[in-house]
Design a protein around this motif. Structure first.
Motif, PDB file in Angstrom:
ATOM      1  N   LYS A  88      11.230  11.986 -74.179  1.00  0.00           N
ATOM      2  CA  LYS A  88      11.667  12.555 -75.460  1.00  0.00           C
ATOM      3  C   LYS A  88      12.323  11.480 -76.331  1.00  0.00           C
ATOM      4  O   LYS A  88      12.042  11.365 -77.533  1.00  0.00           O
ATOM      5  CB  LYS A  88      12.641  13.705 -75.208  1.00  0.00           C
ATOM      6  CG  LYS A  88      13.159  14.373 -76.467  1.00  0.00           C
ATOM      7  CD  LYS A  88      14.104  15.521 -76.099  1.00  0.00           C
ATOM      8  CE  LYS A  88      14.665  16.171 -77.358  1.00  0.00           C
ATOM      9  NZ  LYS A  88      15.590  17.284 -77.013  1.00  0.00           N
ATOM     10  N   LEU A 131       9.704   9.075 -77.710  1.00  0.00           N
ATOM     11  CA  LEU A 131       8.908   9.689 -78.778  1.00  0.00           C
ATOM     12  C   LEU A 131       9.693   9.739 -80.089  1.00  0.00           C
ATOM     13  O   LEU A 131       9.140   9.470 -81.165  1.00  0.00           O
ATOM     14  CB  LEU A 131       8.479  11.096 -78.369  1.00  0.00           C
ATOM     15  CG  LEU A 131       7.350  11.196 -77.341  1.00  0.00           C
ATOM     16  CD1 LEU A 131       7.233  12.611 -76.800  1.00  0.00           C
ATOM     17  CD2 LEU A 131       6.020  10.734 -77.955  1.00  0.00           C
ATOM     18  N   SER A 155       9.729   6.430 -81.708  1.00  0.00           N
ATOM     19  CA  SER A 155       8.416   5.850 -82.000  1.00  0.00           C
ATOM     20  C   SER A 155       7.932   6.235 -83.395  1.00  0.00           C
ATOM     21  O   SER A 155       8.523   7.081 -84.072  1.00  0.00           O
ATOM     22  CB  SER A 155       7.391   6.323 -80.964  1.00  0.00           C
ATOM     23  OG  SER A 155       7.042   7.684 -81.204  1.00  0.00           O
ATOM     24  N   ASP A 156       6.793   5.611 -83.790  1.00  0.00           N
ATOM     25  CA  ASP A 156       6.165   5.959 -85.070  1.00  0.00           C
ATOM     26  C   ASP A 156       4.836   6.677 -84.857  1.00  0.00           C
ATOM     27  O   ASP A 156       3.958   6.687 -85.730  1.00  0.00           O
ATOM     28  CB  ASP A 156       5.945   4.699 -85.912  1.00  0.00           C
ATOM     29  CG  ASP A 156       5.104   3.659 -85.187  1.00  0.00           C
ATOM     30  OD1 ASP A 156       4.731   3.903 -84.012  1.00  0.00           O
ATOM     31  OD2 ASP A 156       4.825   2.602 -85.782  1.00  0.00           O
ATOM     32  N   LYS A 157       4.693   7.302 -83.676  1.00  0.00           N
ATOM     33  CA  LYS A 157       3.446   8.001 -83.354  1.00  0.00           C
ATOM     34  C   LYS A 157       3.316   9.244 -84.243  1.00  0.00           C
ATOM     35  O   LYS A 157       4.262  10.020 -84.406  1.00  0.00           O
ATOM     36  CB  LYS A 157       3.435   8.415 -81.888  1.00  0.00           C
ATOM     37  CG  LYS A 157       3.530   7.261 -80.897  1.00  0.00           C
ATOM     38  CD  LYS A 157       2.284   6.391 -80.919  1.00  0.00           C
ATOM     39  CE  LYS A 157       2.339   5.295 -79.860  1.00  0.00           C
ATOM     40  NZ  LYS A 157       1.118   4.455 -79.864  1.00  0.00           N
ATOM     41  N   TYR A 176       1.691  11.901 -83.665  1.00  0.00           N
ATOM     42  CA  TYR A 176       1.716  13.143 -82.892  1.00  0.00           C
ATOM     43  C   TYR A 176       3.103  13.461 -82.311  1.00  0.00           C
ATOM     44  O   TYR A 176       3.274  14.484 -81.653  1.00  0.00           O
ATOM     45  CB  TYR A 176       0.696  13.074 -81.744  1.00  0.00           C
ATOM     46  CG  TYR A 176       0.889  11.880 -80.815  1.00  0.00           C
ATOM     47  CD1 TYR A 176       1.920  11.845 -79.875  1.00  0.00           C
ATOM     48  CD2 TYR A 176       0.008  10.804 -80.870  1.00  0.00           C
ATOM     49  CE1 TYR A 176       2.092  10.759 -79.034  1.00  0.00           C
ATOM     50  CE2 TYR A 176       0.176   9.709 -80.028  1.00  0.00           C
ATOM     51  CZ  TYR A 176       1.217   9.687 -79.104  1.00  0.00           C
ATOM     52  OH  TYR A 176       1.381   8.616 -78.272  1.00  0.00           O
ATOM     53  N   ALA A 177       4.082  12.597 -82.544  1.00  0.00           N
ATOM     54  CA  ALA A 177       5.392  12.747 -81.898  1.00  0.00           C
ATOM     55  C   ALA A 177       6.032  14.106 -82.200  1.00  0.00           C
ATOM     56  O   ALA A 177       6.551  14.786 -81.298  1.00  0.00           O
ATOM     57  CB  ALA A 177       6.324  11.623 -82.329  1.00  0.00           C
ATOM     58  N   SER A 178       5.993  14.550 -83.447  1.00  0.00           N
ATOM     59  CA  SER A 178       6.648  15.807 -83.806  1.00  0.00           C
ATOM     60  C   SER A 178       5.980  16.997 -83.122  1.00  0.00           C
ATOM     61  O   SER A 178       6.660  17.958 -82.734  1.00  0.00           O
ATOM     62  CB  SER A 178       6.634  15.998 -85.325  1.00  0.00           C
ATOM     63  OG  SER A 178       5.306  16.014 -85.812  1.00  0.00           O
ATOM     64  N   LEU A 183       7.101  16.971 -79.462  1.00  0.00           N
ATOM     65  CA  LEU A 183       8.510  17.388 -79.379  1.00  0.00           C
ATOM     66  C   LEU A 183       8.646  18.896 -79.607  1.00  0.00           C
ATOM     67  O   LEU A 183       9.539  19.536 -79.052  1.00  0.00           O
ATOM     68  CB  LEU A 183       9.345  16.616 -80.410  1.00  0.00           C
ATOM     69  CG  LEU A 183       9.501  15.110 -80.120  1.00  0.00           C
ATOM     70  CD1 LEU A 183      10.176  14.404 -81.288  1.00  0.00           C
ATOM     71  CD2 LEU A 183      10.297  14.893 -78.840  1.00  0.00           C
ATOM     72  N   ILE A 205       0.006   8.615 -74.704  1.00  0.00           N
ATOM     73  CA  ILE A 205       1.362   8.703 -74.147  1.00  0.00           C
ATOM     74  C   ILE A 205       1.416   7.993 -72.794  1.00  0.00           C
ATOM     75  O   ILE A 205       2.351   7.236 -72.494  1.00  0.00           O
ATOM     76  CB  ILE A 205       1.793  10.178 -74.002  1.00  0.00           C
ATOM     77  CG1 ILE A 205       2.047  10.795 -75.378  1.00  0.00           C
ATOM     78  CG2 ILE A 205       3.053  10.293 -73.138  1.00  0.00           C
ATOM     79  CD1 ILE A 205       2.361  12.274 -75.347  1.00  0.00           C
TER      80      ILE A 205
END
Length: 387
Positions: free
Chosen positions: A195, A198, A201-203, A205-207, A210, A238
């Motif tokens: 967590k 993520l 990070s600047d991914k 899909y991170a949000s 989460l 990931i």
């Protein structure tokens, strides 16, 4: 006048001081009177000279009575030795080792993956810490973590077994001191670590990932939903980007450090320059450099008492130091801050005696009997005039 002086010092309890003080008064008074009579002449002057001699005699005796009484009070006062003052100085440092293991493997292999560089760096740092602490490394706590891929139960088993084998490797390779205790624990799958990675990070899909974390705490459900995202490409990224940073050993190295003389000098200077920047243990350590009853001891404990008002020991010792220097009102203030503390009863008895309240002093000394019977008995003897 004599009666007033006696009551002002300690009541009936300090009558034992009067013979020596009174003798001095009489001796001093007679000497002055004799000199006055030999140097004065003429009718009507003897009576005036005698009055002046008595006044001079009183002025000499009063300070002596006060000094003698204060010296008795100093013997009666008690001080507290705080645990922080005698405790060793302890420092902690956290180290992380990203040890590589083959699939389902638990043995530490220095030649596998990037282990050679990781273990060499860890060994250098441990050696440096042991040298700086003069070998006084007291404890090393190992926490094993696994990445959240595969099976949760299997990951927990692997994390535990790998942590145990890592402990064995440390003890064998790094020649830890015999006094060093090495403890092991493991957290299993590190979802919280994932967590944090993520969030930082600047991914893109991170949000979304989460949001899945928010919906469920069940690891299998999380894995299933993440694997379903974008036909499995999110989970694969990931796994590639983060999982290697979650498989790790975290070490907490606890050391007992020698206190350098230079460090003590720095603390002493800082007490008067920037006392607010000193921790409570540091203030108490500085106080231990001074003899109880001295002005320096009092100053440091007053700073500690005002800076850390919740510290009972600081309040008690600030009160004791004030009593030793004859400052009743300051002592009364600090003792009020620890109302009901059994350790305060002795010095409350001394304060009562200084106020001329013999009955309250006796009551406090009797209450203090359970804390320090010897001192309580000695102080009661002084009150009753048995010393």
């Amino acid at each position: 006048m004599k009666k007033g002086l006696i009551q002002g010092i300690a009541g009936v309890g300090l009558l034992v001081l009067l013979p020596s003080c009174n003798t001095q008064k009489q001796t001093t008074g007679n000497d002055v009177y004799a000199i006055a009579r030999t140097t004065q002449s003429g009718p009507g002057q003897d009576e005036e000279t005698e009055i002046q001699s008595e006044q001079l005699s009183r002025n000499i005796v009063v300070p002596q009575l006060q000094i003698d009484a204060l010296s008795v009070y100093k013997r009666m006062i008690t001080y507290i030795t705080p645990e922080e003052e005698t405790a060793p100085v302890v420092s902690e440092e956290k180290l992380t080792a990203y040890v590589d293991f083959p699939a389902n493997g638990i043995q530490v292999n220095p030649k596998y993956g990037n282990n050679s560089a990781v273990l060499t760096k860890l060994g250098e740092r441990l050696g440096s810490l042991m040298q700086s602490a003069d070998g006084n490394v007291r404890n090393i706590r190992i926490m094993g973590y696994a990445s959240p891929d595969g099976n949760t139960k299997e990951n927990d088993r692997l994390a535990g077994n790998r942590a145990i084998q890592f402990k064995n490797y440390l003890q064998k390779q790094f020649k830890l001191p015999a006094t060093c205790q090495v403890s092991v624990d493991w957290a299993g799958e590190d979802w919280e670590g994932l967590k944090r990675l993520l969030v930082a990070s600047d991914k893109k899909y991170a949000s979304q990932v989460l949001a899945i974390f928010q919906l469920t705490d069940d690891p299998d459900s999380r894995r299933k939903q993440i694997k379903a995202m974008d036909k499995g490409t999110v989970y694969k990224d990931i796994e590639k980007s983060f999982f290697s940073r979650l498989r790790r050993m975290e070490l907490t190295v606890e050391m007992e450090l020698p206190v350098a003389a230079a460090d003590n000098s720095r603390l002493i200077e800082q007490v008067y320059a920037q006392p607010e920047k000193l921790s409570l243990p540091e203030l108490l350590r500085v106080a231990s450099f001074y003899r109880p009853g001295t002005e320096q001891y009092r100053e440091v404990y007053e700073i500690a008492a005002y800076t850390y008002p919740s510290c009972t020991v600081a309040q008690l010792n600030a009160a004791a130091a004030a009593l030793a220097l004859g400052d009743k009102e300051s002592a009364r203030y600090f003792l009020q801050q620890v109302n009901g503390d059994l350790r305060s009863y002795n010095n409350l008895g001394v304060l009562s005696l200084m106020d001329g309240d013999k009955e309250s002093a006796i009551a406090y000394f009797r209450k203090y009997m359970s804390q320090n019977p010897r001192l309580a008995r000695e102080n009661l003897k002084i009150v009753y005039g048995e010393n």
